[in-house]
Design an enzyme around this catalytic site. Sequence first.
Site, PDB file in Angstrom:
ATOM      1  N   CYS A   1     -47.451  41.481  14.033  1.00  0.00           N
ATOM      2  CA  CYS A   1     -47.828  41.931  12.689  1.00  0.00           C
ATOM      3  C   CYS A   1     -49.181  42.644  12.692  1.00  0.00           C
ATOM      4  O   CYS A   1     -49.508  43.352  11.756  1.00  0.00           O
ATOM      5  CB  CYS A   1     -47.794  40.779  11.702  1.00  0.00           C
ATOM      6  SG  CYS A   1     -48.969  39.499  12.056  1.00  0.00           S
TER       7      CYS A   1
ATOM      8  N   GLN B   1     -47.087  35.970  22.645  1.00  0.00           N
ATOM      9  CA  GLN B   1     -46.311  37.146  22.235  1.00  0.00           C
ATOM     10  C   GLN B   1     -46.225  38.177  23.360  1.00  0.00           C
ATOM     11  O   GLN B   1     -45.181  38.791  23.574  1.00  0.00           O
ATOM     12  CB  GLN B   1     -46.966  37.753  20.988  1.00  0.00           C
ATOM     13  CG  GLN B   1     -46.756  36.865  19.768  1.00  0.00           C
ATOM     14  CD  GLN B   1     -47.701  37.191  18.635  1.00  0.00           C
ATOM     15  OE1 GLN B   1     -48.763  37.769  18.840  1.00  0.00           O
ATOM     16  NE2 GLN B   1     -47.322  36.811  17.430  1.00  0.00           N
TER      17      GLN B   1
ATOM     18  N   GLY C   1     -51.836  22.172  -3.261  1.00  0.00           N
ATOM     19  CA  GLY C   1     -52.480  23.474  -3.039  1.00  0.00           C
ATOM     20  C   GLY C   1     -52.181  23.893  -1.622  1.00  0.00           C
ATOM     21  O   GLY C   1     -51.998  23.037  -0.749  1.00  0.00           O
TER      22      GLY C   1
END
Lengths: 278, 474
Positions: free
Chosen positions: B51, B119, B190
């Site tokens: 990304c 990766q 949260g």
Amino acid sequence: MHPLLSPETSTLLTLALYAAAGLCGLAGMIARSRPVRSAAAAAAVVGFALQTFALATGFHASTSGGLSIGAYLQMLAWFLVLAGTMLRIFMKHNAPLIFAAVAALMLYGFSAPALEAVVKVPETLKAPFYALHIGALFLSLALIGLAFAAGAVFLYLDGRIKAKLGLPAFIADMPALNILDRINAVATVVGFPLYSVGMVCGLFYAGAVYGRTVTGDPKEIISFATWVLYAVLFHNRLARGWYGRKPARLMVLIFILCAVSFVVVNLFMTSHHSFART
Amino acid sequence: MDCDIVLVGLNHRTAAVDVRERFALVKHTDPDTWALPLGGAIHESLILSTCNRVELLAMGTGDVAEQMLRHWAMARGAKVEDLKPYTYSYVNDEAVRHLFSVASSLDSMILGEPQILGQLKQAYRKASACRATGVILNHLLHKAFSVAKRVRTETAVASSAVSISYAAVELAKRIFGTMQGHRAMLIGAGEMAELAATHLIKNGVDEIVVANRTLAKAEKLAEFYRGRAVPFEDLARHLASVDIVITSTGSQEPIIRARDIRSVLKARRNRPMFFIDIAVPRDVDPDVNGLDNVYLYDIDDLKEVVEENLSGRREEASKARQIVDEEVAAFAGWVGRLDVQPTIKELIHRSRLAEEEEVARTMRRLGRTDDATREALEAMAQGLMKKFLHEPLSYLKEGDRAEHSRRILAIQNIFNLDRHCASRFNAYEDREEALRRARAEAGAKASRSCPAAAGNGEGKLCSAGMDGLAGQEG
């Protein structure tokens, strides 16, 4: 005996291994390398085994001639590494053992100039209680020494965490606060009964030798003060659940009293306990 | 003609997220759809698409970078001119340096983050499985992994927490040592608080207790964490049984005060407590931090820890870059030695031929002889050749990469060797040829299912089954 098996060679190897343990420990801390720290602990354990051998053979050979204060310091060093090994097994952390090895090395350093003046233990002081008196007190002193170091580190780390000051990288692998407190707990729960046994043996011993249990000897007074503080710590830990800063501070104080008792009384004051230098 | 290692890519620094999305090659992880066509200019290739970056690495001859850009743009249905402004291009040492920096996470958005190495490994695995990599990229990638390992071992570039939730867990470890045997309580909900709770579970915390003003919400969250929900009203009672408290409610007033915690501490026999207050306004009265054995960190404190850790990582990065420089030089040395290998091989081959010829001629002159004489003659010829070759071989091996071409030429002229062997990597010609044949077979198979491959003209080998793509970075 083969020269390699002589107490002198064993002692030299012990010192080399303790020095290696200290250096590897420091390098492992700076480099944050667990294998290096494990190697340091392994060096300390091997050093301890060799020191046990050296003390057993050397001590046996010299008991007939008496002991110097240097020999007592070496014995204390042995107890220190013994306590460090016990804590290593119990806590599963290398730090107490590595610290013990470094402290033992220092004690050996101090012992060197005091090895020559071998003084016979007076006949009056040779009693069955003697070994128990010395053994119990030395092991508790070793535990106090390690708990003092753990307490000092605890106070430093606790202060920094509370003040949100961040932790320098090289101490990032130091034991957590919980572990440091557990060292204090072990030194209290195991050390206090040992200290008490040592004290009681000493009192019986004094009664047998001097005709009265309390002789007003400076060592007796300072040891009693230490025992009282130790008892306070023991009681509050077990009964009131003391944790953290309070026991750490009190252990620091107890250690200071022990150090004064060991150094000042034994070396600079007239006492029943300064026989080793007379 | 020499081969080059070329890296073309874009990352979070050169391209905004919408551009990265537009040119991402994630969909091309499937070898049957598209990859860098091998053959022609490109001999070996690998694609890393995460990304935060898309990087194409190749080894080839000629205008490799242009060809890579052309295929990349084509694969995304764009023009090269649209793509080019966002890209960078590195050749040889610079390409190697960049790859090593990427593998070591020195080029990542969050310095020292660990995902990129995984990766890159995944990208390499795929490329390698598709036979898209050869001798050079195989060695380069293995080297990149070892550099990354060295950087992680020898520097503290990846040692401290750089996210709020992770920093909170790291602090908890400084207090409790291990998370095993400890309980945590989550008050309110949260994203950040839940992330911290997830980190705690991953680190082995025994149980998560959830308290919320709406019990149903608490129960839902507790179910997610396999913990238990407690009514918000009973908070004080349950606090005594937990060691770590994460608060993130919308309350305008503190919900936990020092006076409450005093009694809690008594009940838990002073065992330490760690409060992580992520709420704004804060849920825990700051006075709580003044109590012995209680540690309180609010969101700003945690941000400060993260910032400090990041600056520590930045300091360590300069050490890491030195390591990368060393390794780039070592790799360049390896490549340089590849240059001289064909000449060395040819020289030895020539000397062997000469040696055999001379032995045969002498044997003919001597007439009938026994085996011992023949062996003695052969040994003498071998010894002579060895001595004779020692100096030229040493001469070839010495010197840096720039020096090698000059030395190779000198030796070729002196010994009248075949010039063809000067081409870099030709020592691996046989192996490469075998690989090419395998690729051609794979290409023929893929062309049946891959239209792009089928239309890949000019005798180029379809790379279907030859790409190497990764998942997501960060």
